[in-house]
Design an enzyme around this catalytic site. Sequence first.
Site, PDB file in Angstrom:
ATOM      1  N   HIS B  68       0.829  -1.212   0.000  1.00 54.21           N
ATOM      2  CA  HIS B  68       0.000   0.000   0.000  1.00 54.21           C
ATOM      3  C   HIS B  68       0.861   1.259   0.000  1.00 54.21           C
ATOM      4  O   HIS B  68       1.924   1.286   0.604  1.00 54.21           O
ATOM      5  CB  HIS B  68      -0.924   0.004   1.229  1.00 54.21           C
ATOM      6  CG  HIS B  68      -2.082  -0.955   1.080  1.00 54.21           C
ATOM      7  ND1 HIS B  68      -1.917  -2.316   1.154  1.00 54.21           N
ATOM      8  CD2 HIS B  68      -3.394  -0.746   0.822  1.00 54.21           C
ATOM      9  CE1 HIS B  68      -3.090  -2.911   0.956  1.00 54.21           C
ATOM     10  NE2 HIS B  68      -3.998  -1.978   0.754  1.00 54.21           N
ATOM     11  N   PRO B  69       0.370   2.305  -0.674  1.00 56.79           N
ATOM     12  CA  PRO B  69       1.148   3.548  -0.735  1.00 56.79           C
ATOM     13  C   PRO B  69       1.022   4.331   0.576  1.00 56.79           C
ATOM     14  O   PRO B  69       0.099   4.100   1.364  1.00 56.79           O
ATOM     15  CB  PRO B  69       0.447   4.322  -1.853  1.00 56.79           C
ATOM     16  CG  PRO B  69      -0.980   3.879  -1.763  1.00 56.79           C
ATOM     17  CD  PRO B  69      -0.911   2.412  -1.383  1.00 56.79           C
ATOM     18  N   GLU B  88      -9.544   7.129  -4.272  1.00 58.83           N
ATOM     19  CA  GLU B  88      -9.902   7.012  -2.852  1.00 58.83           C
ATOM     20  C   GLU B  88      -9.336   8.185  -2.051  1.00 58.83           C
ATOM     21  O   GLU B  88     -10.018   8.771  -1.210  1.00 58.83           O
ATOM     22  CB  GLU B  88      -9.385   5.682  -2.290  1.00 58.83           C
ATOM     23  CG  GLU B  88     -10.169   4.474  -2.796  1.00 58.83           C
ATOM     24  CD  GLU B  88      -9.378   3.177  -2.781  1.00 58.83           C
ATOM     25  OE1 GLU B  88      -9.906   2.153  -3.238  1.00 58.83           O
ATOM     26  OE2 GLU B  88      -8.202   3.191  -2.337  1.00 58.83           O
ATOM     27  N   GLN B  89      -8.074   8.526  -2.314  1.00 59.54           N
ATOM     28  CA  GLN B  89      -7.440   9.602  -1.550  1.00 59.54           C
ATOM     29  C   GLN B  89      -8.062  10.949  -1.905  1.00 59.54           C
ATOM     30  O   GLN B  89      -8.211  11.824  -1.047  1.00 59.54           O
ATOM     31  CB  GLN B  89      -5.924   9.613  -1.790  1.00 59.54           C
ATOM     32  CG  GLN B  89      -5.266   8.319  -1.309  1.00 59.54           C
ATOM     33  CD  GLN B  89      -3.755   8.416  -1.164  1.00 59.54           C
ATOM     34  OE1 GLN B  89      -3.190   9.504  -1.019  1.00 59.54           O
ATOM     35  NE2 GLN B  89      -3.086   7.275  -1.204  1.00 59.54           N
ATOM     36  N   PHE B 120       0.741   3.351   7.255  1.00 59.86           N
ATOM     37  CA  PHE B 120      -0.602   3.560   7.814  1.00 59.86           C
ATOM     38  C   PHE B 120      -1.636   3.342   6.722  1.00 59.86           C
ATOM     39  O   PHE B 120      -1.577   3.946   5.658  1.00 59.86           O
ATOM     40  CB  PHE B 120      -0.734   4.981   8.362  1.00 59.86           C
ATOM     41  CG  PHE B 120      -2.127   5.297   8.850  1.00 59.86           C
ATOM     42  CD1 PHE B 120      -2.634   4.688   9.986  1.00 59.86           C
ATOM     43  CD2 PHE B 120      -2.933   6.190   8.164  1.00 59.86           C
ATOM     44  CE1 PHE B 120      -3.919   4.961  10.430  1.00 59.86           C
ATOM     45  CE2 PHE B 120      -4.222   6.490   8.605  1.00 59.86           C
ATOM     46  CZ  PHE B 120      -4.714   5.867   9.734  1.00 59.86           C
ATOM     47  N   CYS B 123      -9.295   3.009   5.284  1.00 66.19           N
ATOM     48  CA  CYS B 123     -10.216   3.078   4.157  1.00 66.19           C
ATOM     49  C   CYS B 123     -10.638   4.536   3.989  1.00 66.19           C
ATOM     50  O   CYS B 123     -11.524   5.023   4.687  1.00 66.19           O
ATOM     51  CB  CYS B 123     -11.411   2.171   4.405  1.00 66.19           C
ATOM     52  SG  CYS B 123     -12.563   2.163   3.021  1.00 66.19           S
TER      53      CYS B 123
END
Lengths: 170, 170
Positions: B68-69, B88-89, B120, B123
């Site tokens: 994950h980024p 999402e971001q 970290f 969702c």
Amino acid sequence: MATLDRINSLSPAEFSALFGKVYEHSGWIAERAFGRRPFASETELLLALWGAVQAASAREQLALLNAHPELAGREAQAGTLTDASKNEQRLAGLGALDDAQRAELGALNRRYLEQFGFPFIICARLNSREAIFGSLRARLTNAPEHEMQNALAQVGQIAQLRLLDILRDA
Amino acid sequence: MATLDRINSLSPAEFSALFGKVYEHSGWIAERAFGRRPFASETELLLALWGAVQAASAREQLALLNAHPELAGREAQAGTLTDASKNEQRLAGLGALDDAQRAELGALNRRYLEQFGFPFIICARLNSREAIFGSLRARLTNAPEHEMQNALAQVGQIAQLRLLDILRDA
């Protein structure tokens, strides 16, 4: 350790007695999962239970959330918590709150319940006392439709740990 | 809407092309879930994917977390996020941070990574920007072995929403 063979040979009543407490006051979940026997692994049993939650109606999911006690709240003070909840809240240090902390948590819990229509739920065994307070404050800023999904995910984590306990002790 | 019949008739390569992105940079999960066809419902497909995560080794689960980024981090600034992560971001308002917020999030992200050994993960679609900052601070107080479970639960929520998108669009 309960063997899978033994679990797969339980009657519906025995299965409910053993796994009915995985989800707080919500024995219907184990009842629905029973139909997915035989379980080829403990993971399959976990997925069967979680699948019953996922396949439930929105109304049933809301009822599941509302079957949970207020954290360090009324039920804890009245001594009416389930054994599992009592143990989980104690491990998170919620049994040792001072009066100010208890009052603060009570106020946050009430605000959360009013805002979302279900109690604040967090997997107490996977969060420090500080993380519980911080997460509660943080989640108060979420949209209601999103927060229901967050609450269900926490219910899933609680259930996973309870299931592991049951499988270990049975 | 992709019909179940169509999904159940996909080749392994087609299945991977469609569902390989449900878990960030972790196509092995869809590959393993493929063996559980036929899926009787969308819930069964979700459980097959999640079951592959649950049945994976601790090392594989750690690799999944590390795929994950960083939130609003290096990958976002370099333009190398996956399409799903970028969206999402953005929805969580992480694309519109001011310099101070970006610096603060960067410092918190670094502290989290040093403390736990994985980035970290939250969702973003189910949490407000404020909840993301608050949850990050809160979860920094958790024990490492607990926090890995919290991170995996968030990965499960991300995956569930991505799967619904794919099923709707396919």
